[in-house]
Design an enzyme around this catalytic site. Sequence first.
Site, PDB file in Angstrom:
ATOM      1  CG  HIS A  84      -1.712   1.285   1.321  1.00 43.18           C
ATOM      2  ND1 HIS A  84      -2.896   1.435   0.628  1.00 43.18           N
ATOM      3  CD2 HIS A  84      -1.490   2.459   1.942  1.00 43.18           C
ATOM      4  CE1 HIS A  84      -3.372   2.641   0.846  1.00 43.18           C
ATOM      5  NE2 HIS A  84      -2.538   3.292   1.638  1.00 43.18           N
ATOM      6  CG  ASP A 163     -12.143   3.659   5.410  1.00 45.47           C
ATOM      7  OD1 ASP A 163     -11.638   4.415   6.268  1.00 45.47           O
ATOM      8  OD2 ASP A 163     -11.854   3.738   4.203  1.00 45.47           O
ATOM      9  NE  ARG A 170     -10.208  10.512   8.702  1.00 45.90           N
ATOM     10  CZ  ARG A 170      -9.324   9.738   8.056  1.00 45.90           C
ATOM     11  NH1 ARG A 170      -9.682   8.540   7.634  1.00 45.90           N
ATOM     12  NH2 ARG A 170      -8.106  10.154   7.849  1.00 45.90           N
ATOM     13  CB  SER A 185      -8.665   5.076   7.134  1.00 43.95           C
ATOM     14  OG  SER A 185      -9.004   5.111   5.785  1.00 43.95           O
ATOM     15  CE  LYS A 189      -9.195   2.152   3.136  1.00 46.93           C
ATOM     16  NZ  LYS A 189      -9.325   3.508   2.668  1.00 46.93           N
TER      17      LYS A 189
HETATM   18  N1  URA Z   1      -5.969   6.695   2.547  1.00 45.60           N
HETATM   19  C1  URA Z   1      -6.961   6.050   3.200  1.00 45.60           C
HETATM   20  O1  URA Z   1      -7.397   4.995   2.769  1.00 45.60           O
HETATM   21  N2  URA Z   1      -7.435   6.592   4.342  1.00 45.60           N
HETATM   22  C2  URA Z   1      -6.968   7.736   4.856  1.00 45.60           C
HETATM   23  O2  URA Z   1      -7.440   8.161   5.880  1.00 45.60           O
HETATM   24  C3  URA Z   1      -5.943   8.406   4.164  1.00 45.60           C
HETATM   25  C4  URA Z   1      -5.452   7.847   3.007  1.00 45.60           C
END
Ligand code: URA
Length: 436
Positions: A84, A163, A170, A185, A189
Amino acid sequence: MSYSMPELIRTKRDGGELTADELRWMIAEYTADRIPDYQLSAFLMAVMFRGMSGNELAAWTDAMLHSGDVLDLSATDMPKVDKHSTGGVGDKISIPLAPLVVACGVAVPMMSGRGLGHTGGTLDKLETIPGFRTRLDPDEFARQLDAIGLVLGGQSETLVPADRRIYALRDASGTVPSIPLISSSIMSKKLAEDLDGLVLDVKIGSGAFMKDIASGTELARTMVGIGASHDTPVVGLLTDMDQPLGREVGNANEMVESIATLRGEGPADVTELTMRLGEEMLILAGVATDATDARVRLEAAVSSGAGLDVFARVIEAQGGDPRVLDDRSLLPVAANRHVVVADRAGFVERCDALSVGRAAVRLGAGRQAKEDDIDPAVGITVHAKVGDTVESGTPLATVRYNTDDQLASCLGVLETAWDLTDEPQEPQPLILGEVR
Ligand code: URA
């Protein structure tokens, strides 16, 4: 068990610690529309200022992760590792990296995102391939992973719904830049992908979320800690995002550079970062003993064409036309070109990722709001990077554009991206640190 949301907000506001049950309740109630946005926003703002303890973070992430489906990828025999990136400009690494890692015997169930703001997204880049589908249902996702070892898809609606809701809140409540909220967050995932390991590319610099090494290190440490609390090993590399990665920015441009990298013909920084992240993935998966062993395997996957073959199979399985791998003319290209040149001789001191990323958005390559359309055909080729020498009139960038208005808007930012100086400059280091 039911709790009082005003009380939980006050506890966090005053620096107290919430229990795992309280946090699980909050996520479940919010996802079920039984907590209003104004109360959750107040709580998120309290987290911005007070942070979360390790126990709170583990419970919050776990509750998000279980707010929807969790993939069951147990049919796949290979170890499953993903990567990621926290996002940047010209960051196309997932596209060459994933097929090479798969060619070395590791499964990669990659779920990527779209570009937002000045940062690009892997899904937008993949969709420049004619016919390529990034929406796969969970059964198709699992079948393809089993058959090929690689899926390049988007996050399904049913995965981590908490999320999606909380991220939108947010965004609207000024609570995005919080290390615990970003970490939970991202990790919720990734943990929903049923992984054996995760490699993080934490970008640092003008074009990244994290502007300095200290905050990047804290973000990486927080995510490594969440991984440990879920028995998932996580390794973080801290990498430069003061200047764009590679030479190409924009969706079709970046696809061309990704394919070149898979062929062993990519720019040095894209190739090096692909190899470094790949080494970590192979070691985490247990298919390589150390970095040297991993590098040999990854280089063999480039030179034998095995990585390119994996990518061809994925393109075909996801409805795309694999002839793009040999024929660039099948990818979209904007009608017009404009070259930005140096107005003096000198050495490149700065090639600002944020300015190039913003210029690409103004061209139409990126989106300001989630629902905006993008133009896959426009982009910027960066010719001069930090440490390069230029003469007056040397090209700094080539812009491919479709409308004169977009070009004018793009140039307003792009022309501010470079600083030239009389002093020779060292090229910028690419890897700034690592967290394990
Ligand atoms: N990427 C995400 O998936 N969540 C965040 O809060 C910031 C970047």
